[in-house]
Design a protein around this motif. Sequence first.
Motif, PDB file in Angstrom:
ATOM      1  N   GLY A  76     -24.824 -16.925  45.417  1.00 14.44           N
ATOM      2  CA  GLY A  76     -24.259 -16.365  44.107  1.00 14.44           C
ATOM      3  C   GLY A  76     -24.131 -17.450  42.942  1.00 14.44           C
ATOM      4  N   ALA A  77     -24.090 -16.910  41.831  1.00 11.80           N
ATOM      5  CA  ALA A  77     -24.112 -17.958  40.700  1.00 11.80           C
ATOM      6  C   ALA A  77     -22.992 -18.879  40.496  1.00 11.80           C
ATOM      7  N   GLN A  78     -21.846 -18.744  41.080  1.00 14.16           N
ATOM      8  CA  GLN A  78     -20.657 -19.445  40.974  1.00 14.16           C
ATOM      9  C   GLN A  78     -20.905 -20.671  41.807  1.00 14.16           C
ATOM     10  N   GLN A  79     -21.279 -20.247  43.100  1.00  9.11           N
ATOM     11  CA  GLN A  79     -21.239 -21.327  44.056  1.00  9.11           C
ATOM     12  C   GLN A  79     -22.317 -22.337  43.720  1.00  9.11           C
ATOM     13  N   ALA A  80     -23.622 -21.686  43.238  1.00  7.71           N
ATOM     14  CA  ALA A  80     -24.754 -22.528  42.991  1.00  7.71           C
ATOM     15  C   ALA A  80     -24.616 -23.438  41.919  1.00  7.71           C
ATOM     16  N   ASN A  81     -23.724 -23.053  40.873  1.00  7.82           N
ATOM     17  CA  ASN A  81     -23.256 -23.797  39.741  1.00  7.82           C
ATOM     18  C   ASN A  81     -22.702 -25.231  40.252  1.00  7.82           C
ATOM     19  N   SER A 562     -43.732 -12.140  41.419  1.00  5.68           N
ATOM     20  CA  SER A 562     -42.727 -12.687  42.681  1.00  5.68           C
ATOM     21  C   SER A 562     -42.483 -11.364  43.480  1.00  5.68           C
ATOM     22  N   GLY A 563     -43.438 -10.581  43.657  1.00 10.00           N
ATOM     23  CA  GLY A 563     -43.190  -9.442  44.671  1.00 10.00           C
ATOM     24  C   GLY A 563     -42.428  -8.233  43.805  1.00 10.00           C
ATOM     25  N   TYR A 564     -42.167  -8.255  42.767  1.00  6.97           N
ATOM     26  CA  TYR A 564     -41.493  -7.176  42.065  1.00  6.97           C
ATOM     27  C   TYR A 564     -42.655  -6.284  41.581  1.00  6.97           C
ATOM     28  N   PRO A 565     -42.510  -4.841  41.801  1.00  3.16           N
ATOM     29  CA  PRO A 565     -43.560  -3.868  41.492  1.00  3.16           C
ATOM     30  C   PRO A 565     -44.081  -4.132  40.077  1.00  3.16           C
ATOM     31  N   ALA A 600     -47.985  -6.981  20.062  1.00  2.00           N
ATOM     32  CA  ALA A 600     -47.197  -7.990  19.254  1.00  2.00           C
ATOM     33  C   ALA A 600     -46.689  -9.147  20.266  1.00  2.00           C
ATOM     34  N   ASP A 601     -46.544 -10.339  19.754  1.00  5.65           N
ATOM     35  CA  ASP A 601     -45.668 -11.329  20.352  1.00  5.65           C
ATOM     36  C   ASP A 601     -44.203 -10.825  20.873  1.00  5.65           C
ATOM     37  N   ALA A 602     -43.422 -11.336  21.773  1.00  5.69           N
ATOM     38  CA  ALA A 602     -42.266 -10.697  22.024  1.00  5.69           C
ATOM     39  C   ALA A 602     -41.451 -11.683  22.634  1.00  5.69           C
ATOM     40  N   LEU A 603     -40.252 -11.328  22.802  1.00  2.00           N
ATOM     41  CA  LEU A 603     -39.119 -11.925  23.901  1.00  2.00           C
ATOM     42  C   LEU A 603     -38.989 -10.985  24.963  1.00  2.00           C
ATOM     43  N   HIS A 604     -38.748 -11.900  26.131  1.00  2.00           N
ATOM     44  CA  HIS A 604     -38.636 -11.056  27.300  1.00  2.00           C
ATOM     45  C   HIS A 604     -37.760 -11.667  28.359  1.00  2.00           C
ATOM     46  N   LYS A 605     -36.882 -10.764  28.980  1.00  2.00           N
ATOM     47  CA  LYS A 605     -35.949 -11.492  30.037  1.00  2.00           C
ATOM     48  C   LYS A 605     -36.581 -11.272  31.443  1.00  2.00           C
ATOM     49  N   VAL A 606     -36.374 -12.209  32.348  1.00  2.00           N
ATOM     50  CA  VAL A 606     -36.926 -12.254  33.533  1.00  2.00           C
ATOM     51  C   VAL A 606     -35.723 -12.331  34.722  1.00  2.00           C
ATOM     52  N   THR A 607     -35.413 -11.630  35.519  1.00  2.00           N
ATOM     53  CA  THR A 607     -34.758 -11.927  36.464  1.00  2.00           C
ATOM     54  C   THR A 607     -35.205 -12.830  37.540  1.00  2.00           C
ATOM     55  N   LEU A 608     -34.217 -13.761  37.882  1.00  2.00           N
ATOM     56  CA  LEU A 608     -34.659 -15.003  38.787  1.00  2.00           C
ATOM     57  C   LEU A 608     -34.361 -14.727  40.191  1.00  2.00           C
ATOM     58  N   THR A 609     -33.510 -13.816  40.413  1.00  2.00           N
ATOM     59  CA  THR A 609     -32.560 -14.122  41.933  1.00  2.00           C
ATOM     60  C   THR A 609     -32.477 -12.405  42.208  1.00  2.00           C
ATOM     61  N   LYS A 611     -33.026  -8.746  44.622  1.00  2.00           N
ATOM     62  CA  LYS A 611     -33.998  -7.739  44.794  1.00  2.00           C
ATOM     63  C   LYS A 611     -34.991  -7.566  43.569  1.00  2.00           C
ATOM     64  N   ASP A 612     -34.232  -7.980  42.278  1.00  2.00           N
ATOM     65  CA  ASP A 612     -35.061  -7.676  40.931  1.00  2.00           C
ATOM     66  C   ASP A 612     -35.704  -8.842  40.726  1.00  2.00           C
ATOM     67  N   ARG A 613     -35.798  -9.865  41.428  1.00  2.00           N
ATOM     68  CA  ARG A 613     -36.489 -11.226  40.957  1.00  2.00           C
ATOM     69  C   ARG A 613     -37.932 -10.679  40.603  1.00  2.00           C
ATOM     70  N   GLY A 614     -38.279 -11.458  39.437  1.00  2.00           N
ATOM     71  CA  GLY A 614     -39.650 -11.207  39.018  1.00  2.00           C
ATOM     72  C   GLY A 614     -39.641 -10.034  37.931  1.00  2.00           C
ATOM     73  N   ARG A 615     -38.586  -9.242  37.834  1.00  2.00           N
ATOM     74  CA  ARG A 615     -38.610  -8.002  36.871  1.00  2.00           C
ATOM     75  C   ARG A 615     -38.504  -8.796  35.427  1.00  2.00           C
ATOM     76  N   VAL A 616     -39.455  -8.360  34.612  1.00  2.00           N
ATOM     77  CA  VAL A 616     -39.846  -8.454  33.385  1.00  2.00           C
ATOM     78  C   VAL A 616     -39.307  -7.422  32.174  1.00  2.00           C
ATOM     79  N   GLU A 617     -38.617  -7.630  31.177  1.00  2.00           N
ATOM     80  CA  GLU A 617     -37.926  -6.676  30.358  1.00  2.00           C
ATOM     81  C   GLU A 617     -38.212  -7.183  29.103  1.00  2.00           C
ATOM     82  N   GLN A 618     -38.918  -6.420  28.195  1.00  2.00           N
ATOM     83  CA  GLN A 618     -39.057  -6.719  26.767  1.00  2.00           C
ATOM     84  C   GLN A 618     -37.868  -6.453  26.116  1.00  2.00           C
ATOM     85  N   PHE A 619     -37.434  -7.518  25.112  1.00  2.00           N
ATOM     86  CA  PHE A 619     -36.232  -7.572  24.335  1.00  2.00           C
ATOM     87  C   PHE A 619     -36.446  -7.096  22.957  1.00  2.00           C
ATOM     88  N   LEU A 620     -37.431  -7.717  22.344  1.00  2.00           N
ATOM     89  CA  LEU A 620     -37.866  -7.482  20.926  1.00  2.00           C
ATOM     90  C   LEU A 620     -39.487  -7.768  20.867  1.00  2.00           C
TER      91      LEU A 620
END
Length: 704
Positions: A76-81, A562-565, A600-609, A611-620
């Motif tokens: 988890g993020a807290q212990q990893a930090n 990363s294996g995400y559909p 158009a060029d864009a900004l995307h969020k990518v989950t890194l950890t 079950k959703d690792r590799g999920r790309v979501e376009q923000f703008l």
Amino acid sequence: MNPTRTLLPMLGHTRGGRSAATCHFKCADACTKPDCNTSSNSYFKDVAEQALSRRQMLGLGAIGASALVVGPQLFGAQQANAAAPLTLAGKQPAGGGKLGFTAIDPVSRSVDDLSVPEGYEWHSIIRWGDPLFKKTPVLDPTKQSAKHQGEQFGYNCDYLDIIVDKYSGRTGVLVANHEYTNEDMMFDAAWFEANKDEARRIAMNAHGFSVVEITRKKNEKKWTYVQGGERNRRITLSTEFRVDGPAAGSELLKTAADPTGAKVLGTLNNCSGGTTPWGTVLSGEENFDQYFRGRGTAEEARYGIGTAATGRGWEDTDPRFGLNHEGFENEANRFGWIVEIDPQNPNSTPVKHTSLGRFKHEGANVRIAKNGKAVAYSGDDSRFEYVYKFVSADTYRKNDRRHNMTLLSKGDLYVARFTGNSPASQIDGSGALPSDGAFDGTGTWLPLVVGGKSKVEGMSVDEVLVYTRIAADKVGATKMDRPEDVEPSPVSGKLYIALTNNSDRGKAGKEGAMEQNPRVSNRDGHIIELTEAGNDATATKFTWNILLVAGDPKINSSTYFSGYPADKVSPISCPDNLAFDSAGNLWISTDGAPSTIGYADALHKVTLTGKDRGRVEQFLAVPTGAETCGPVVHDKDGSVFVSVQHPGEGGSFAQPASLFPDFAKDAGSAARGQFYGPRPTVVQVFAPASNNGKGKGRGKGHQG
């Protein structure tokens, strides 16, 4: 039509929505020129055929191998930090929760608007030509001068940070650099022809940096800039920089104007950057070659400097841009560095750091290692170039800013060699995964300068630092697909490397696919995730894997997430600048998607950890002709900031292809303080207080 447009070599050769003007003004039509790296170094096949395990290849044993998996995947993020290095820096998140949004659909490259998720809105904080000082006039293209431009926000903002004052939370500074200028869009064609010297000086002053104070009202998210703020500053081509590090004073840096080799006027073609743990801003001088007319030496050729007259013609206005002018033979050697500025002190002298090497820096990002060393990472943004890191000789001292501002002056320089762990026969250039189900392997940081001594046979320390590309060739570094931003995660400590693209990979006479660059004709790019041994930034060994192989899965079967559909991701192409939110998600801005996937060029969020690792979501998505630059994510406030660079590129002063951000539709708008045409702009996207980042669906914002 501006006569300059007849000189665009890429006219008729760009694909999709890529403008030939972007190629011309941004990188001097690099795609039409031979690759600068003609070295034959390649070590992949020698090692890959052995198909060793990660543990065997690293030689770390059980302890080293287990250290590599300690992170949020398990704890988890807290212990990893808690296990992360002492301090991480870059575009730091503001802290707090996650930014809630539903991904928008891809946006047509012809849409002249900033598209954002439903529940969000946008406004422009500052635009090209906005006055920084109390007596500075607003932009008037009919009365523009070099003096005025030197006091106004520069052109084509790229790197960006929003540094909030801790004592208030409602004041701060906005720092942006200015990569390049497009004279076709800035000037009336007839005026340009009649006033070439002044137009060139205006363009020179539109390069560099802008530092402006910003403010917001209590309980409001919307930031505005302060004209006349005490920390406001412009850095241009006439600003004096101090040269530091081992190459300062070298014969290779001396000119008739500076016989000491220790001071340089100005900075050029600044691309990405990073904010240090001690609060200064770093920026990389990237495509500096295009500004100089060379003499035809091998060293100049390795950096892309040609002998023909430059497209900008600055050598006719200022002799230092003509390397054939007596006394200025070394002027180009004084560019291509990492520069450091102090945004809190407008009277400070900015610095060019020779310890970090000279190449086409995309930027630099610093983390503090477990032993207190400052470690800076950089990519050399050209086809078949390299990834570097610098480790300081001295250590970071908490609350000792004066000392920490010396950390990049002395230390060790390394370049990366990547090896894959799959048989070479399984890397066929198609992008198909090898039998182990991942593109991954190990690597080594190869020494260039260590302990103040050159580790490159036949080259002195100052030669290694001034001609770093040549030094990296000699030690056998790995050729990569345009390494751009290299960012350490503030949560896990892992590195993320944006490889924008390389359509030349696999062409006749050029290096083919390798596991770290697995596609030939790689037009969409990929992202590498790198873990240094023991999560120690000073380690010389690392493992790596490819997080995503970019593209539109609907039209390109070689994509990988990363294996995400693949049918559940937003299409993404040409990753450029990287950032993180407070939860450790990766944010990727793009440069070139209109010419590859048609959007158009864009900004995307990518989950890194998880079950959703590799999920790309376009923000703008940015307006027509524009590039998304410098993302800054303040998710606690529900805000994202971007530089909208070169909107409407491909148009002209008389016939603009965009009206962003003001959408002024008559030439008389200049009299009302509005420029008739597009303006590179820093934009804030935010969720109003009533929404708090919980937007749903897809929607557009509006200009402020």
